[in-house]
Design an enzyme around this catalytic site. Structure first.
Site, PDB file in Angstrom:
ATOM      1  N   SER A  14      14.838   9.409   8.761  1.00  0.00           N
ATOM      2  CA  SER A  14      15.210  10.819   8.940  1.00  0.00           C
ATOM      3  C   SER A  14      16.485  10.999   9.757  1.00  0.00           C
ATOM      4  O   SER A  14      17.190  11.996   9.582  1.00  0.00           O
ATOM      5  CB  SER A  14      14.067  11.580   9.610  1.00  0.00           C
ATOM      6  N   ASP A 202      14.933  16.726  19.661  1.00  0.00           N
ATOM      7  CA  ASP A 202      13.499  16.967  19.680  1.00  0.00           C
ATOM      8  C   ASP A 202      12.746  15.755  20.233  1.00  0.00           C
ATOM      9  O   ASP A 202      11.553  15.622  20.042  1.00  0.00           O
ATOM     10  CB  ASP A 202      13.004  17.288  18.262  1.00  0.00           C
ATOM     11  N   HIS A 205      15.250  12.891  17.042  1.00  0.00           N
ATOM     12  CA  HIS A 205      16.454  13.075  16.213  1.00  0.00           C
ATOM     13  C   HIS A 205      17.655  13.436  17.072  1.00  0.00           C
ATOM     14  O   HIS A 205      17.508  13.865  18.215  1.00  0.00           O
ATOM     15  CB  HIS A 205      16.169  14.124  15.138  1.00  0.00           C
TER      16      HIS A 205
END
Lengths: 269, 269
Positions: A14, A202, A205
């Site tokens: 991600s 967060d 990320h």
């Protein structure tokens, strides 16, 4: 033919996938695409939530799809480990992680792709846990900076053994915060060290500053290890417009000027 | 095969080329790539300084290069006119401009590409001329908003005749500034109307707010004319990671799960 663009593939989880997100005003895919515009297409092959086991399975298909008869993958980042290092179903044992990264590097190299390896960066358990308590993430926090550091060291070792560059985000993030000397890395979080918020949005990320460190690391790696692929050395597709000033060309001559690669080479160098 | 990514090509002059620039924190290529990540590759085919005559020559080669045996160009913006409308060597007569845009639309349509046409936006002669006086641009200002408006109307006419959507930047920029009612468009510049600075960075190229208007226009056009290609409707490549939670798969089963498109379809819909 000069309108076949070769590729710079960003491959990972991600953190790579969100590398095309413009939400916070800076991310890695556009930053690289700006440099390589008219030179290489920067393609996002990030797959949120995946680990190196998934990466190992899908990489052959990615290379097969992107290496066509006329275009090639020239550069590739291999950026895994953040999911591997946690204790959810995503976990991959560090020994298997090592084998997976080794497999991916060797596969890319055997396809004449210039590889840049990245390992997991720091983590922020304070912000992550707050989000978990708010119901914003599925799993409780099992990540630890010390464990991320172990996976990072393994990725570095495999990269070194394969003679490809490694961008050591874990250490670079540490250095950015000035946390190098003697601080237990598992104590670094946004509560006690607010500077970590500049790096992580967060807990996992990256904020723009995190991606800027990625960008600088990638650029440095290319310049040092693959200087012919440093953006300044890669020719533009099609002549630059200034070369057209004061030329009186009919349609046929213009077509020849634009599309004949011999002329094109002369103009862009 | 699910790892062949189809393409969304942005085709035009420098306003398209700079659409990958992250310098000011927002631009059109990353904004679209964020939406279509894991769905389509958004490719920049902008060529600074080129006009529609150049575009007409190079488009067949672009389509030939990108439409491969296994991947297709699904969407394309055709965005020309800003250079055509000036009086330097870049100038293209409005009649030829019309024919060039018509040619490009028909060529793309005949390759089953869904087209979105954009025409020239407003211009800011005040900022442009200041830059010329500082030696930052080569030619004195010959652009005029009224002339840009004429080229925009022609692009709109050709788009309409070919039944493809047109993003009317000229009018949208006017509306953004609230300049619609009765103001001579040739008087709109950064000296008297500072709001134009929010749209244009150097008199010609776009600030983030200009690209936001482009983005909104493109999104609306896709949603209305090509709803199957609206980003929410385009399937992701590979299953989303949540579908892997609590699955105990050996390597072979995992490979089948990730790469078998039948399973993949089930998961991503």
């Amino acid at each position: 033919m000069s309108l076949d663009y070769d590729k710079f593939v960003l491959f990972g989880d991600s953190i790579t996938q969100y590398g095309s997100n413009e939400t916070r005003g800076y991310s890695i895919q556009p930053a690289l695409q700006e440099l390589y515009v008219r030179k290489l297409d920067v393609l996002n092959r990030g797959f949120s939530g995946y680990n190196s086991r998934h990466g190992r399975i899908i990489l052959p298909k990615i290379i097969e799809a992107e290496n066509t008869k006329s275009t090639r993958v020239k550069l590739m980042t291999i950026f895994w480990g953040t999911n591997d290092a946690v204790e959810t179903f995503q976990h991959v044992d560090i020994k298997e992680y090592e084998q997976n990264i080794d497999f991916m590097i060797k596969l890319a190299k055997s396809n004449d792709i210039k590889v840049i390896v990245l390992g997991p960066a720091l983590h922020d358990d304070y912000t992550y846990t707050k989000r978990y308590e708010q119901g914003l993430v599925v799993f409780p926090d099992t990540a630890k900076n010390s464990v991320n550091g172990e996976y990072s060291e393994v990725a570095k070792k495999v990269a070194t053994q394969n003679c490809v560059p490694f961008v050591d985000l874990w250490t670079l993030f540490l250095e950015y915060g000035g946390w190098k000397n003697g601080i237990d890395p598992d104590l670094i979080n946004a509560k006690d060290y607010p500077k970590i918020k500049e790096l992580l949005v967060d807990g996992v990320h990256f904020n723009p500053q995190g991606y800027r460190i990625v960008f600088d690391g990638i650029q440095k790696a290319i310049k040092t290890y693959y200087p012919d692929l440093y953006y300044e050395k890669v020719p533009d597709h099609l002549p630059l417009w200034r070369s057209l000033i004061d030329k009186e060309l009919d349609d046929e001559e213009l077509e020849e000027f634009l599309l004949t690669s011999k002329l094109h080479q002369t103009v862009t160098k």
